[in-house]
Motif scaffolding. Structure first.
Motif, PDB file in Angstrom:
ATOM      1  N   ILE A   4      -7.987   1.909   6.394  1.00  0.00           N
ATOM      2  CA  ILE A   4      -7.913   0.816   4.906  1.00  0.00           C
ATOM      3  C   ILE A   4      -7.608  -0.575   5.655  1.00  0.00           C
ATOM      4  O   ILE A   4      -6.827  -0.843   6.472  1.00  0.00           O
ATOM      5  CB  ILE A   4      -6.399   1.708   4.435  1.00  0.00           C
ATOM      6  CG1 ILE A   4      -6.569   3.004   3.836  1.00  0.00           C
ATOM      7  CG2 ILE A   4      -5.300   0.622   3.470  1.00  0.00           C
ATOM      8  CD1 ILE A   4      -7.376   3.134   3.368  1.00  0.00           C
ATOM      9  N   ASP A   5      -7.892  -1.355   4.126  1.00  0.00           N
ATOM     10  CA  ASP A   5      -8.072  -2.325   5.298  1.00  0.00           C
ATOM     11  C   ASP A   5      -7.729  -3.287   3.681  1.00  0.00           C
ATOM     12  O   ASP A   5      -7.879  -2.729   2.770  1.00  0.00           O
ATOM     13  CB  ASP A   5      -9.505  -3.188   5.645  1.00  0.00           C
ATOM     14  CG  ASP A   5     -10.793  -2.700   4.520  1.00  0.00           C
ATOM     15  OD1 ASP A   5     -10.662  -2.455   3.211  1.00  0.00           O
ATOM     16  OD2 ASP A   5     -11.775  -2.819   5.451  1.00  0.00           O
ATOM     17  N   ARG A   6      -7.605  -4.620   4.339  1.00  0.00           N
ATOM     18  CA  ARG A   6      -7.560  -5.877   2.470  1.00  0.00           C
ATOM     19  C   ARG A   6      -9.219  -5.538   1.577  1.00  0.00           C
ATOM     20  O   ARG A   6      -8.436  -5.671   0.228  1.00  0.00           O
ATOM     21  CB  ARG A   6      -7.440  -7.480   3.376  1.00  0.00           C
ATOM     22  CG  ARG A   6      -7.634  -8.085   2.519  1.00  0.00           C
ATOM     23  CD  ARG A   6      -8.526  -8.692   2.712  1.00  0.00           C
ATOM     24  NE  ARG A   6      -7.702  -9.620   4.432  1.00  0.00           N
ATOM     25  CZ  ARG A   6      -9.029 -10.697   4.652  1.00  0.00           C
ATOM     26  NH1 ARG A   6      -9.033 -11.164   4.484  1.00  0.00           N
ATOM     27  NH2 ARG A   6      -8.583 -10.523   6.074  1.00  0.00           N
ATOM     28  N   ASP A   7     -10.061  -4.959   1.336  1.00  0.00           N
ATOM     29  CA  ASP A   7     -10.960  -4.499   0.398  1.00  0.00           C
ATOM     30  C   ASP A   7     -10.156  -3.819   0.103  1.00  0.00           C
ATOM     31  O   ASP A   7     -11.051  -3.590  -1.651  1.00  0.00           O
ATOM     32  CB  ASP A   7     -12.010  -4.875   1.338  1.00  0.00           C
ATOM     33  CG  ASP A   7     -13.084  -6.212   1.545  1.00  0.00           C
ATOM     34  OD1 ASP A   7     -12.425  -7.317   1.222  1.00  0.00           O
ATOM     35  OD2 ASP A   7     -13.594  -6.006   2.897  1.00  0.00           O
ATOM     36  N   ASP A  63      -4.242 -13.741   1.997  1.00  0.00           N
ATOM     37  CA  ASP A  63      -4.680 -12.385   2.683  1.00  0.00           C
ATOM     38  C   ASP A  63      -4.195 -11.896   3.893  1.00  0.00           C
ATOM     39  O   ASP A  63      -4.381 -10.957   4.204  1.00  0.00           O
ATOM     40  CB  ASP A  63      -6.431 -12.854   3.607  1.00  0.00           C
ATOM     41  CG  ASP A  63      -6.939 -13.383   2.750  1.00  0.00           C
ATOM     42  OD1 ASP A  63      -7.312 -12.563   1.071  1.00  0.00           O
ATOM     43  OD2 ASP A  63      -8.065 -14.116   2.769  1.00  0.00           O
ATOM     44  N   ARG A  64      -3.628 -11.921   4.282  1.00  0.00           N
ATOM     45  CA  ARG A  64      -2.292 -11.908   5.419  1.00  0.00           C
ATOM     46  C   ARG A  64      -0.834 -11.043   4.919  1.00  0.00           C
ATOM     47  O   ARG A  64      -1.542  -9.778   5.648  1.00  0.00           O
ATOM     48  CB  ARG A  64      -1.486 -12.988   6.172  1.00  0.00           C
ATOM     49  CG  ARG A  64      -0.649 -13.216   7.181  1.00  0.00           C
ATOM     50  CD  ARG A  64      -0.812 -12.303   8.146  1.00  0.00           C
ATOM     51  NE  ARG A  64       0.019 -11.764   9.314  1.00  0.00           N
ATOM     52  CZ  ARG A  64       0.433 -11.793   9.888  1.00  0.00           C
ATOM     53  NH1 ARG A  64      -0.979 -10.675  10.407  1.00  0.00           N
ATOM     54  NH2 ARG A  64       1.410 -11.235  10.681  1.00  0.00           N
ATOM     55  N   ARG A  65      -0.253 -11.338   3.751  1.00  0.00           N
ATOM     56  CA  ARG A  65       0.044 -10.142   3.170  1.00  0.00           C
ATOM     57  C   ARG A  65      -0.641  -8.375   2.611  1.00  0.00           C
ATOM     58  O   ARG A  65       0.309  -7.552   3.556  1.00  0.00           O
ATOM     59  CB  ARG A  65       0.908 -10.192   2.152  1.00  0.00           C
ATOM     60  CG  ARG A  65       1.238  -9.953   1.018  1.00  0.00           C
ATOM     61  CD  ARG A  65       3.041  -9.403   1.874  1.00  0.00           C
ATOM     62  NE  ARG A  65       3.725  -8.481   1.029  1.00  0.00           N
ATOM     63  CZ  ARG A  65       4.431  -7.666   1.791  1.00  0.00           C
ATOM     64  NH1 ARG A  65       4.704  -7.468   3.188  1.00  0.00           N
ATOM     65  NH2 ARG A  65       5.549  -7.144   1.056  1.00  0.00           N
ATOM     66  N   LEU A  66      -1.897  -8.555   2.499  1.00  0.00           N
ATOM     67  CA  LEU A  66      -2.647  -7.283   2.161  1.00  0.00           C
ATOM     68  C   LEU A  66      -2.817  -7.111   3.280  1.00  0.00           C
ATOM     69  O   LEU A  66      -2.879  -5.551   3.725  1.00  0.00           O
ATOM     70  CB  LEU A  66      -4.002  -7.937   1.808  1.00  0.00           C
ATOM     71  CG  LEU A  66      -3.617  -8.429  -0.211  1.00  0.00           C
ATOM     72  CD1 LEU A  66      -4.879  -8.826  -0.914  1.00  0.00           C
ATOM     73  CD2 LEU A  66      -2.799  -7.199  -0.558  1.00  0.00           C
ATOM     74  N   LEU A  69      -0.243  -4.855   4.393  1.00  0.00           N
ATOM     75  CA  LEU A  69       0.127  -3.532   3.827  1.00  0.00           C
ATOM     76  C   LEU A  69      -0.707  -2.835   4.220  1.00  0.00           C
ATOM     77  O   LEU A  69      -0.824  -1.451   4.061  1.00  0.00           O
ATOM     78  CB  LEU A  69       0.118  -4.054   2.476  1.00  0.00           C
ATOM     79  CG  LEU A  69       1.387  -4.932   1.790  1.00  0.00           C
ATOM     80  CD1 LEU A  69       1.452  -5.483   0.408  1.00  0.00           C
ATOM     81  CD2 LEU A  69       2.509  -3.494   2.045  1.00  0.00           C
ATOM     82  N   ALA A  70      -2.503  -2.986   4.072  1.00  0.00           N
ATOM     83  CA  ALA A  70      -3.752  -2.533   4.710  1.00  0.00           C
ATOM     84  C   ALA A  70      -3.401  -1.687   6.020  1.00  0.00           C
ATOM     85  O   ALA A  70      -3.346  -0.146   5.855  1.00  0.00           O
ATOM     86  CB  ALA A  70      -4.164  -3.540   4.803  1.00  0.00           C
ATOM     87  N   HIS A  71      -2.369  -2.685   7.019  1.00  0.00           N
ATOM     88  CA  HIS A  71      -2.075  -1.880   8.091  1.00  0.00           C
ATOM     89  C   HIS A  71      -1.142  -0.481   8.460  1.00  0.00           C
ATOM     90  O   HIS A  71      -1.036   0.077   8.867  1.00  0.00           O
ATOM     91  CB  HIS A  71      -2.078  -3.000   9.494  1.00  0.00           C
ATOM     92  CG  HIS A  71      -1.081  -2.056  10.742  1.00  0.00           C
ATOM     93  ND1 HIS A  71      -2.279  -1.615  11.539  1.00  0.00           N
ATOM     94  CD2 HIS A  71      -0.075  -2.185  11.242  1.00  0.00           C
ATOM     95  CE1 HIS A  71      -0.841  -1.462  12.779  1.00  0.00           C
ATOM     96  NE2 HIS A  71      -0.057  -2.307  12.087  1.00  0.00           N
ATOM     97  N   ARG A  72       0.109  -1.299   7.440  1.00  0.00           N
ATOM     98  CA  ARG A  72       0.718  -0.185   6.747  1.00  0.00           C
ATOM     99  C   ARG A  72       0.273   1.375   6.551  1.00  0.00           C
ATOM    100  O   ARG A  72       0.832   2.803   6.453  1.00  0.00           O
ATOM    101  CB  ARG A  72       2.058  -0.660   5.691  1.00  0.00           C
ATOM    102  CG  ARG A  72       2.760  -1.355   6.591  1.00  0.00           C
ATOM    103  CD  ARG A  72       3.592  -2.299   5.655  1.00  0.00           C
ATOM    104  NE  ARG A  72       4.850  -1.093   5.259  1.00  0.00           N
ATOM    105  CZ  ARG A  72       5.545  -1.942   3.644  1.00  0.00           C
ATOM    106  NH1 ARG A  72       5.444  -2.952   4.399  1.00  0.00           N
ATOM    107  NH2 ARG A  72       6.387  -1.354   3.219  1.00  0.00           N
TER     108      ARG A  72
END
Length: 82
Positions: A4-7, A63-66, A69-72
């Motif tokens: 899961i990533d930012r995109d 982008d940093r916040r996304l 969240l993507a990492h979590r």
């Protein structure tokens, strides 16, 4: 490599579907409308747009916040056995 990533999160946030949901299907994150989530997909749901918006409440969507969240959420997918 992230599952899961930012995109993925951006696609969920930008979806035209009012009940958009991020689902992990065949190794990829897919945005599906809520009414297309059947018993087969239910166990693969990562997050709904409303839930994601709640997690982002009160903060700038950067982008940093996304990425955070993507990492979590990536950890959630891995815990599901992906």
């Amino acid at each position: 490599m992230s599952l899961i990533d930012r995109d993925c999160l951006r696609r969920l946030l930008e979806s035209d579907e009012p009940d958009a949901t991020l689902v992990f299907v065949h190794g990829d994150c897919v945005v599906l409308p809520g009414d297309r989530i059947d018993d087969v997909h239910r166990g693969l749901v990562i997050v709904g747009r409303d839930e994601l918006l709640a997690l982002l409440s009160g903060v700038d969507v950067t982008d940093r916040r996304l990425d955070d969240l993507a990492h979590r959420l990536d950890n959630v997918v891995r815990d599901l056995g992906a």
